[in-house]
Write an enzyme that holds these catalytic residues in place. Structure first.
Site, PDB file in Angstrom:
ATOM      1  CB  THR C  53     -71.015 -32.098 -43.831  1.00 24.74           C
ATOM      2  OG1 THR C  53     -72.058 -32.921 -43.295  1.00 24.74           O
ATOM      3  CG2 THR C  53     -70.280 -31.391 -42.707  1.00 24.74           C
ATOM      4  CD  GLU C  54     -76.325 -32.364 -45.764  1.00 24.36           C
ATOM      5  OE1 GLU C  54     -75.119 -32.678 -45.576  1.00 24.36           O
ATOM      6  OE2 GLU C  54     -77.165 -33.161 -46.212  1.00 24.36           O
ATOM      7  CG  ASN C  55     -73.055 -31.565 -39.593  1.00 22.94           C
ATOM      8  OD1 ASN C  55     -72.784 -31.882 -40.760  1.00 22.94           O
ATOM      9  ND2 ASN C  55     -72.350 -31.995 -38.582  1.00 22.94           N
TER      10      ASN C  55
END
Lengths: 228, 235, 228, 235
Positions: C53-55
């Site tokens: 996930t990007e975060n």
């Protein structure tokens, strides 16, 4: 270089001592491999610089006693160092982010030649041998203040402070202060500006071993350094 | 060297009108709510705020916007569960928006911290967000030139911190915080626990202290997500 | 869209199920916010993808029970997730190094429109509102395989598979496979190539709701999906 | 998913003649001596090796060079306490050298891993090492454009590793290792201790497994510095 100058001139340890006096408490400092590493020994009482080494350690301590080295804990000169409370490890890209990103307060480097416009040559003698640059080219464009410590002249007695560098450059217009065995010289507006000189050394004698004009801008203090 | 700051008010003192302020966090995780609220109390206006989002509900960045302090947002995703504050001002033309793809935003901030003035990315090539930017071909593929992002101040949230400014983060609350720490002239970290020097294993330091100018302890920080579920409004 | 198609078409969960069948064991996968997140539920028995996930989380687990959320542990859609053995945290620049650097095997995204040359439009409807792009523009140029899951047509019945996108682009020539409510379509050499279609759906009926020619290259299998 | 490889020989199998190989380490710290020696045993030739240095003594990279396997070195500092092997071949014109400033080397490798084909740095501007490279002015200062570096294989040394390839490092042995892990098509890590999944705290992972394709345990790795002080020679 005359015998007189040889007798007057500072030792390497004394040059390092002088450079150390200008490092503020809490400054982040990178010391070049070899002679510049000596600066760490002479921090004034009550001041604590935080030392950075290119290979990914910040806030390390001095060398361990011989035989107690951990060779995974070294500086950029591949000499063993020690941990202190507050030390941090990081990888090489983060390490040079600190350098290139302007996060270091001071870098102190050796020099073959320094020019009055701030150009520095300290990585290649230009003839033969194996060229090796390490982190010097990054350091000269990263730290807020780039200082040089050096003998005032070469072993052959030739000036190292020049109008223009003759050897391959490490960086363009990057040096702001030079601590030599005879003087402390700032670089400002394309000129050497003399700040301190060895007591007993005449302006003429100093200028004679300097390859570019030493300008004056305010008083010239005596360069007074203890036996160290 | 002691970078500890006793109060939030002192931590945000000196942030002037017109400043560019990076604020850490992704949504509510890693958002330094207490520092943002201190910034609201301190009063500077016309701020440019850099964050992934544009606030949510009526606390944190949303509250800062609602108080009329923000002239411009630089972010990747100014939508959220309750983004009314930003949306209304944006539609009314009262707040400027620079929309940046999320990875480009992260890389531009990293570049600011690392002294890299520009870099090339495939991201956004051929889209509206690349308009006006130089493009160049490398190895047969087209890339967009992007510039670094820097700030006057970064307000970030960390987990552990020591007096030299060494920091760790908590889970996904890491996000933009370490990058922003490196890219601002002055970085203030609120830490959940201030530990003595040596209290963070050197192997576990995420942000070395060189990137941090001030550390203020906020022992029980509010989580934006929970505040919003409670319907909190600041001030 | 005819009532016939409405009756035949796959549910969103079924589209997600179909997309999940193509994810290899051990693949590194990013699922777009919203509908694509559903793909994680349908990993075939014995296969374990690693979700990114990007975060800044890799290898996370499914959503926690309501009331047990830790809001510092979320995905890019700001939904709570959980830890698994082997999870790793990292900052946003490292996260997008994974994306942009080609380290993800698959990204599965939603779409407003997909064109036969692989162009994707999924971030802006073009009229009014607040534009928001998030990580989509990075993902489409990073993952080795960029797939789209979508209803075959818009809510108004207009085709979403087009000769050319009409909405602002997310990326150029990036999509390689589209899983729709009616078909599985590859994109190759600037064309849609039909691979699977709902049994009982004629080529003509499918073509009628598709905005560009569906080419054939080998047999077209029945798109068979269980009730999920 | 299980990236464990039982033997060093299997770990380096498939590295072909002419391959570009990144090798981690700075001097002896973080140098994967056992992987390098396995590479010598495996036999590929005409290698391009990327490392900060060019070997020391007669083990590790120096041994690889001494065995005539290296066509080109890309490094920042090919001098060392005992660099005879490289020096002699270099002076004889039998090995190619691409000299790169250390920070630029690190950043080029990071760029390779991060999908950034080119970036600008102030480093080397106006020097011989910038010759032939594009330059550009940003905000009144001149910068040199540098390209990413990638490799077919990276051989790195880590401290802890798990079967998904998550890694930690030991002190300054971190150096180039995490960067190289990200920039090679195939990254093989020798780890001093293989731990079960979950054996590394997610907060302490330095290299997430996505960057690693193989992990081989070498329980008591040799340190180049100590080998050289003992006068060791490989093979």
């Amino acid at each position: 270089m005359s015998n007189d100058l040889s007798a007057l001139k500072l030792t390497n340890a004394q040059i390092a001592w002088r450079a150390a006096q200008d490092i503020e408490d809490g400054a982040y400092v990178n010391l070049g491999i070899g002679f510049p590493e000596m600066v760490a020994r002479f921090q004034p009482e009550g001041r604590h610089a935080v030392f950075h080494t290119e290979n990914g350690v910040l806030g390390f301590g001095e060398a361990p006693p011989e035989g107690e080295e951990d060779w995974d804990l070294i500086n950029a000169g591949k000499k063993a160092i020690t941990l202190r409370p507050g030390t941090a490890f990081f990888h090489h890209a983060d390490s040079f982010a600190m350098v290139r990103g302007g996060h270091l307060d001071v870098a102190i480097l050796g020099a073959y030649e320094v020019a009055q416009n701030g150009d520095l040559a300290n990585w290649s003698t230009g003839h033969g041998g194996v060229p090796a640059v390490g982190g010097a080219m990054d350091l000269v464009h990263g730290a807020r203040r780039v200082a040089v410590i050096t003998d005032h002249v070469t072993k052959q007695g030739a000036p190292k402070l020049l109008e223009r560098c003759t050897l391959p450059l490490t960086g363009v217009g990057c040096v702001t202060r030079v601590y030599t065995s005879l003087a402390v010289v700032d670089i400002a507006d394309g000129h050497f500006v003399l700040r301190e000189k060895i007591a007993g050394l005449t302006m003429e004698a100093l200028q004679a071993v300097t390859g570019a004009e030493l300008k004056l801008d305010g008083p010239v203090a005596d360069l007074i350094v203890p036996e160290v | 060297m002691d970078k500890r700051i006793p109060t939030l008010a002192e931590a945000v003192a000196g942030i002037r009108d017109g400043a560019t302020v990076m604020i850490g966090g992704f949504g509510g995780s890693g958002a330094p709510i207490e520092l943002i609220h201190a910034l609201i109390d301190a009063g500077p206006r016309d701020l440019t705020i850099i964050n992934n989002n544009a606030g949510n509900g009526h606390v944190g960045i949303a509250a800062l916007i609602e108080q009329g302090r923000v002239a411009k947002m630089i972010c990747s995703f100014p939508r959220s569960a309750d983004p009314r504050v930003f949306t209304e001002l944006y539609k009314a033309g009262k707040i400027e928006l620079e929309l940046v793809p999320q990875g480009t935003l992260a890389e531009r901030i990293r570049a600011g911290g690392a002294g890299i003035p520009a870099f090339y990315t495939p991201t956004s090539y051929g889209t509206d967000l690349a308009e006006g930017k130089p493009v160049e071909e490398f190895d047969g593929r087209m890339y967009v030139q992007e510039r670094w992002l820097k700030a006057d101040v970064a307000l970030i949230k960390a987990e552990l911190g020591d007096q030299m400014g060494n920091l760790t983060y908590r889970m996904a609350a890491r996000n933009f915080n370490p990058l922003m720490a490196s890219a601002a002239a002055r970085t203030i970290a609120q830490v959940t626990k201030l530990v003595p020097l040596g209290g963070i294993d050197p192997e576990h330091v995420v942000t070395p202290g060189i990137f941090v100018q001030g550390v203020v302890e906020v022992a029980n920080p509010k989580q934006e997500e929970i505040l919003n579920r409670e319907g909190a409004v600041y001030p």
